[in-house]
Design a protein around this motif. Structure first.
Motif, PDB file in Angstrom:
ATOM      1  N   ARG A 168      55.106-152.796  13.535  1.00  9.20           N
ATOM      2  CA  ARG A 168      55.832-153.114  13.219  1.00  9.20           C
ATOM      3  C   ARG A 168      55.997-151.504  12.386  1.00  9.20           C
ATOM      4  NH1 ARG A 168      55.940-158.195  11.486  1.00  9.20           N
ATOM      5  NH2 ARG A 168      55.279-157.266   9.264  1.00  9.20           N
ATOM      6  N   TYR A 169      57.157-151.095  12.540  1.00  8.64           N
ATOM      7  CA  TYR A 169      57.562-149.710  12.220  1.00  8.64           C
ATOM      8  C   TYR A 169      58.823-148.653  11.557  1.00  8.64           C
ATOM      9  CZ  TYR A 169      53.384-148.637  15.502  1.00  8.64           C
ATOM     10  OH  TYR A 169      52.350-149.239  15.835  1.00  8.64           O
ATOM     11  N   HIS A 170      58.898-148.099  10.630  1.00 10.82           N
ATOM     12  CA  HIS A 170      60.181-147.764  10.466  1.00 10.82           C
ATOM     13  C   HIS A 170      60.181-146.598  10.014  1.00 10.82           C
ATOM     14  CE1 HIS A 170      57.677-147.588   6.646  1.00 10.82           C
ATOM     15  NE2 HIS A 170      58.474-146.554   6.313  1.00 10.82           N
ATOM     16  N   CYS A 171      61.651-146.259  10.160  1.00  9.44           N
ATOM     17  CA  CYS A 171      61.856-144.179  10.067  1.00  9.44           C
ATOM     18  C   CYS A 171      61.849-144.004   8.208  1.00  9.44           C
ATOM     19  CB  CYS A 171      63.639-143.797  11.044  1.00  9.44           C
ATOM     20  SG  CYS A 171      63.680-142.673  10.759  1.00  9.44           S
ATOM     21  N   LEU A 172      61.480-142.968   8.702  1.00  6.28           N
ATOM     22  CA  LEU A 172      61.171-142.010   7.102  1.00  6.28           C
ATOM     23  C   LEU A 172      62.910-142.364   6.626  1.00  6.28           C
ATOM     24  CD1 LEU A 172      57.850-140.774   6.746  1.00  6.28           C
ATOM     25  CD2 LEU A 172      58.081-142.655   6.199  1.00  6.28           C
TER      26      LEU A 172
ATOM     27  N   GLY B  10      65.255-145.275   8.061  1.00  4.38           N
ATOM     28  CA  GLY B  10      64.919-146.253   7.569  1.00  4.38           C
ATOM     29  C   GLY B  10      65.035-147.509   8.381  1.00  4.38           C
ATOM     30  N   LYS B  11      65.787-147.094   9.188  1.00  5.08           N
ATOM     31  CA  LYS B  11      65.624-148.264  10.737  1.00  5.08           C
ATOM     32  C   LYS B  11      64.312-148.804  11.096  1.00  5.08           C
ATOM     33  CE  LYS B  11      67.827-148.735  15.468  1.00  5.08           C
ATOM     34  NZ  LYS B  11      67.370-150.203  15.432  1.00  5.08           N
ATOM     35  N   LYS B  12      64.357-149.815  11.471  1.00  8.76           N
ATOM     36  CA  LYS B  12      63.119-150.381  12.008  1.00  8.76           C
ATOM     37  C   LYS B  12      62.960-150.850  13.425  1.00  8.76           C
ATOM     38  CE  LYS B  12      63.656-153.573   7.676  1.00  8.76           C
ATOM     39  NZ  LYS B  12      62.794-152.998   6.888  1.00  8.76           N
TER      40      LYS B  12
ATOM     41  N   ARG C 233      53.496-144.987  23.929  1.00  7.80           N
ATOM     42  CA  ARG C 233      52.118-145.089  22.238  1.00  7.80           C
ATOM     43  C   ARG C 233      51.330-143.495  22.481  1.00  7.80           C
ATOM     44  NH1 ARG C 233      50.316-151.075  22.980  1.00  7.80           N
ATOM     45  NH2 ARG C 233      52.681-152.547  22.443  1.00  7.80           N
ATOM     46  N   HIS C 234      51.949-142.993  22.351  1.00  5.72           N
ATOM     47  CA  HIS C 234      51.609-141.624  22.168  1.00  5.72           C
ATOM     48  C   HIS C 234      52.331-140.309  21.395  1.00  5.72           C
ATOM     49  CE1 HIS C 234      53.780-139.109  25.294  1.00  5.72           C
ATOM     50  NE2 HIS C 234      53.332-140.468  25.991  1.00  5.72           N
ATOM     51  N   GLY C 235      51.373-139.563  20.291  1.00  4.73           N
ATOM     52  CA  GLY C 235      52.279-138.405  19.914  1.00  4.73           C
ATOM     53  C   GLY C 235      53.051-139.029  18.938  1.00  4.73           C
ATOM     54  N   VAL C 236      54.272-138.885  18.070  1.00 10.25           N
ATOM     55  CA  VAL C 236      54.521-138.699  17.230  1.00 10.25           C
ATOM     56  C   VAL C 236      56.308-139.307  17.293  1.00 10.25           C
ATOM     57  CG1 VAL C 236      55.538-138.072  14.279  1.00 10.25           C
ATOM     58  CG2 VAL C 236      53.497-136.846  15.612  1.00 10.25           C
ATOM     59  N   PRO C 237      55.937-140.405  17.060  1.00  4.63           N
ATOM     60  CA  PRO C 237      57.273-141.048  17.558  1.00  4.63           C
ATOM     61  C   PRO C 237      58.663-140.552  16.812  1.00  4.63           C
ATOM     62  CG  PRO C 237      55.933-142.677  16.459  1.00  4.63           C
ATOM     63  CD  PRO C 237      55.481-141.342  16.309  1.00  4.63           C
ATOM     64  N   HIS C 238      59.400-140.029  17.325  1.00  3.63           N
ATOM     65  CA  HIS C 238      61.361-140.224  16.776  1.00  3.63           C
ATOM     66  C   HIS C 238      62.341-140.675  16.513  1.00  3.63           C
ATOM     67  CE1 HIS C 238      58.411-136.419  16.318  1.00  3.63           C
ATOM     68  NE2 HIS C 238      59.519-135.713  15.387  1.00  3.63           N
ATOM     69  N   CYS C 239      62.866-140.618  15.347  1.00  2.00           N
ATOM     70  CA  CYS C 239      63.853-141.638  15.779  1.00  2.00           C
ATOM     71  C   CYS C 239      64.997-141.228  16.194  1.00  2.00           C
ATOM     72  CB  CYS C 239      64.477-142.184  14.323  1.00  2.00           C
ATOM     73  SG  CYS C 239      66.063-143.438  13.844  1.00  2.00           S
ATOM     74  N   PRO C 240      65.603-142.241  17.179  1.00  2.00           N
ATOM     75  CA  PRO C 240      66.006-142.307  18.355  1.00  2.00           C
ATOM     76  C   PRO C 240      67.924-141.670  18.128  1.00  2.00           C
ATOM     77  CG  PRO C 240      65.126-144.365  18.437  1.00  2.00           C
ATOM     78  CD  PRO C 240      65.177-143.859  17.457  1.00  2.00           C
TER      79      PRO C 240
ATOM     80  N   CYS D 273      68.420-140.576  13.894  1.00  2.00           N
ATOM     81  CA  CYS D 273      68.642-139.754  13.184  1.00  2.00           C
ATOM     82  C   CYS D 273      67.319-138.210  13.300  1.00  2.00           C
ATOM     83  CB  CYS D 273      68.373-140.236  11.230  1.00  2.00           C
ATOM     84  SG  CYS D 273      67.047-140.952  10.906  1.00  2.00           S
ATOM     85  N   GLY D 274      66.556-138.594  14.222  1.00  2.00           N
ATOM     86  CA  GLY D 274      65.442-137.991  14.307  1.00  2.00           C
ATOM     87  C   GLY D 274      64.554-138.037  13.680  1.00  2.00           C
ATOM     88  N   GLY D 275      64.330-138.471  12.522  1.00  3.01           N
ATOM     89  CA  GLY D 275      63.216-138.673  11.605  1.00  3.01           C
ATOM     90  C   GLY D 275      62.182-139.323  12.579  1.00  3.01           C
ATOM     91  N   ILE D 276      60.788-138.918  11.222  1.00  2.00           N
ATOM     92  CA  ILE D 276      59.372-138.794  11.918  1.00  2.00           C
ATOM     93  C   ILE D 276      59.577-140.711  11.480  1.00  2.00           C
ATOM     94  CG2 ILE D 276      57.312-139.283  11.045  1.00  2.00           C
ATOM     95  CD1 ILE D 276      57.737-136.496  10.743  1.00  2.00           C
ATOM     96  N   ILE D 277      59.117-141.891  12.113  1.00  2.00           N
ATOM     97  CA  ILE D 277      59.034-142.837  12.028  1.00  2.00           C
ATOM     98  C   ILE D 277      57.223-143.255  11.689  1.00  2.00           C
ATOM     99  CG2 ILE D 277      58.736-145.318  14.010  1.00  2.00           C
ATOM    100  CD1 ILE D 277      60.387-144.429  15.514  1.00  2.00           C
ATOM    101  N   LYS D 278      57.122-144.264  10.810  1.00  4.55           N
ATOM    102  CA  LYS D 278      55.786-144.322  10.382  1.00  4.55           C
ATOM    103  C   LYS D 278      55.227-145.520  10.371  1.00  4.55           C
ATOM    104  CE  LYS D 278      53.639-144.261   5.851  1.00  4.55           C
ATOM    105  NZ  LYS D 278      53.397-145.101   5.842  1.00  4.55           N
ATOM    106  N   PRO D 279      54.307-146.605  10.795  1.00  2.41           N
ATOM    107  CA  PRO D 279      53.904-147.601  10.918  1.00  2.41           C
ATOM    108  C   PRO D 279      53.879-148.414   9.869  1.00  2.41           C
ATOM    109  CG  PRO D 279      51.960-145.855  11.643  1.00  2.41           C
ATOM    110  CD  PRO D 279      52.913-145.473  10.897  1.00  2.41           C
ATOM    111  N   ASP D 280      54.039-148.929  10.041  1.00  3.87           N
ATOM    112  CA  ASP D 280      54.024-150.555   8.478  1.00  3.87           C
ATOM    113  C   ASP D 280      52.617-151.014   8.240  1.00  3.87           C
ATOM    114  OD1 ASP D 280      56.946-150.055   8.735  1.00  3.87           O
ATOM    115  OD2 ASP D 280      56.995-152.386   9.328  1.00  3.87           O
ATOM    116  N   VAL D 281      52.212-150.009   7.978  1.00  2.81           N
ATOM    117  CA  VAL D 281      50.058-150.423   8.039  1.00  2.81           C
ATOM    118  C   VAL D 281      50.652-149.698   6.901  1.00  2.81           C
ATOM    119  CG1 VAL D 281      47.895-149.386   8.689  1.00  2.81           C
ATOM    120  CG2 VAL D 281      49.690-150.147  10.481  1.00  2.81           C
TER     121      VAL D 281
END
Ligand code: NAD
Length: 242
Positions: A128-132, A135-137, A145-152, A154-162
């Motif tokens: 699971r992941y969320h947009c910084l 907040g979208k999940k 599964r490569h590079g930095v994922p961005h939110c479709p 708002c364009g924010g950086i997506i972070k793993p729920d780790v």
């Protein structure tokens, strides 16, 4: 395994009204995911740029070099081909006829893949992941599964729920897990060096009758357990849970 210990553990498990299993990276080694602190584990290795893996998994590094973090993360922390091993399967089978709560430090989702239902993921999950930004999940299946994922959206950086080093644990998992331990009759701890806090302090909440640790190497807390098992946990756990 020593037959006397096997029958003592089996007997306690049959009488137990609630059993708690607390596991660590060693539980998934036989599924092909290296642990951290065994000889040959990730902590004995360094990346080509000299950074230690512990540093690469920190919140500071995520924000300092998000691309560097994700290059490491997609390669080393996400294991799309891993399958549950005999230990995961034995626990899932046990839960079908007994009351069992699993507290795991692993982020690989293999207990759920094996069929376990009551799982407290103390260090989060790579699923699971969320947009910084908004907040979208997201589920891992929605991301490349490569590079930095961005939110479709708002364009924010997506972070793993780790849970990264420097971050707090998810409260639901931590407090739910501690409550289960405090009510359990039997505590089985396996495949963890019991060196990562606050998880390493969880066994102290146990008030029940039998506490067993299954770990190939000594841990600082072995003296607090009734039985210490050094055998490979992928054979020892199925032997007692069957
Ligand atoms: P750790 O690497 O510190 O300790 C693992 C322990 O398991 C070692 O003491 C080792 O001797 C033992 N072990 C390994 N294989 C075994 C086997 N077959 N039978 C018996 N014992 C065995 O792991 P930890 O205490 O969980 O701490 C590491 C941290 O790293 C955790 O916070 C976890 O989140 C993370 N991690 C997760 C994964 C994963 O999700 N699979 C993998 C690596 C690290």
């Amino acid at each position: 395994m020593n037959p006397e210990n096997v029958s003592r553990i089996k007997d306690a498990l049959q009488k137990s009204r609630l059993t708690v299993f607390l596991g660590g990276a060693g539980v998934s080694v036989a599924s092909g995911i290296p642990d951290f602190r065994s000889p040959g584990g990730l902590y004995s290795q360094k990346r080509a740029d000299g950074r230690r893996y512990e540093e690469l998994l920190s919140s500071d590094y995520f924000f300092e070099d998000t691309k560097g973090f994700y290059d490491f993360y997609w390669e080393k922390m996400v294991a799309p081909l891993a399958k549950p091993n005999a230990a995961h399967l034995a626990l899932a089978e046990f839960e079908r006829s007994h009351s069992l709560a699993i507290l795991t430090q692993n982020i690989d989702g293999l207990h759920q893949m094996a069929g376990s239902k009551r799982v407290y993921e103390l260090h989060g999950t790579t699923a699971r992941y969320h947009c910084l930004g908004c907040g979208k999940k997201f589920g891992i299946e929605e991301l490349e599964r490569h590079g930095v994922p961005h939110c479709p959206h708002c364009g924010g950086i997506i972070k793993p729920d780790v849970v990264l080093y420097g971050e707090g644990l998810p409260e639901d998992a931590l407090f739910g897990g501690i409550e289960a331990v405090s009510k359990a009759d039997v505590l089985l701890v396996a495949g963890t060096s019991l060196r990562v806090y606050p998880v390493a302090s969880i066994p102290q909440y146990f008030r029940g009758g039998l506490a067993v640790i299954f770990n190939a190497e000594p841990t600082p807390q072995d003296v607090n357990f009734d039985i210490v098992v050094r055998d490979d946990l992928t054979t020892a756990l199925p032997e007692v849970l069957r």
